[in-house]
Design a protein around this motif. Structure first.
Motif: not given
Length: 236
Positions: A20-25, A27-30, A38-46, A98-102
């Motif tokens: 879900r975080a990857a989908v949101d990312l 959606d926001g950045t392409g 970047k996904l790890a950063q958005s989730l606050g993990v390594v 809703r998810h133009p990259w899909a």
């Protein structure tokens, strides 16, 4: 709000949360900007923490696609097959919008994901329940192509990602005149249709209208074949 965001970041990491975080990312950045880092950063993990839930970037993309397909509405009950199929496909289209990259991810896959397979199986069941033979259903699936998932692969591609169509060089009047003389029927079509600059079909086309027009044309044609008990040569 800050406390809620921090609590969300500290929530246990699960495959569903990663996807879900990857989908949101995306959606926001392409989709091109999506990376495991970047996904790890958005989730606050390594980044290594992600690999407990997805083996690699390709598995991540497959899972993201399953999230998007999972948003498609279930079949409408007690409806004739054409209306039920139409509504389901238009729901798929709304999900992809809703998810133009899909759609790009779908085109990049070498094999369908589990959710895509489930969706396709459900669509086939709707055709069969509507009275279509196995033979006709087989050919309908080929004819529908990507429209079954809510998008159409057009004759000419769109500009590369990040390129604004408005910034592309305009055709000068003399070149336009020469092209009209050489290709009169193309000119006739392109100069007499109201323009929609955001269309992926091309300047002059309304994407949603063109999609629904093509879908209705196909479904009406299929219904005519069903009524005629049509079979292909050889019955397959």
């Amino acid at each position: 709000m800050a406390q809620q965001a921090e609590a969300a970041r500290r929530a246990p990491l699960t495959r569903e949360r990663v996807l879900r975080a990857a989908v949101d990312l995306a959606d926001g950045t392409g989709i091109d900007a999506l990376s495991m880092r970047k996904l790890a950063q958005s989730l606050g993990v390594v980044p290594m923490a992600l690999y407990k839930h997805v083996a690699n970037k390709e598995e991540l993309l497959d899972g993201m696609l399953d999230v998007v397909v999972g948003e498609i509405d279930p079949p409408v009950a007690d409806a004739d097959w054409q209306r039920a199929v139409r509504q389901r496909i238009l729901s798929a289209r709304r999900s992809l919008l809703r998810h133009p990259w899909a759609s790009r991810v779908i085109e990049s896959r070498t094999a369908p994901t589990p959710m895509v397979l489930q969706y396709m199986d459900s669509m086939i069941s709707m055709f069969r329940a509507g009275g279509l033979s196995v033979d006709l259903t087989h050919h309908v699936m080929h004819a529908m192509g990507s429209r079954i998932l809510g998008f159409s692969q057009e004759l000419f591609g769109t500009p590369p990602p990040g390129v604004d169509p408005a910034t592309l060089p305009a055709v000068d009047p003399e070149t336009a005149r020469q092209m009209a003389a050489r290709y009169p029927y193309i000119a006739e079509i392109t100069t007499r249709v109201a323009h929609d600059d955001a269309s992926v079909v091309g300047s002059g086309c309304d994407d949603q209208f063109e999609f629904e027009f093509s879908l209705d044309l196909l479904l009406d044609g299929v219904e005519q074949l069903r009524r005629r008990a049509w079979t292909s040569r050889g019955g397959h």
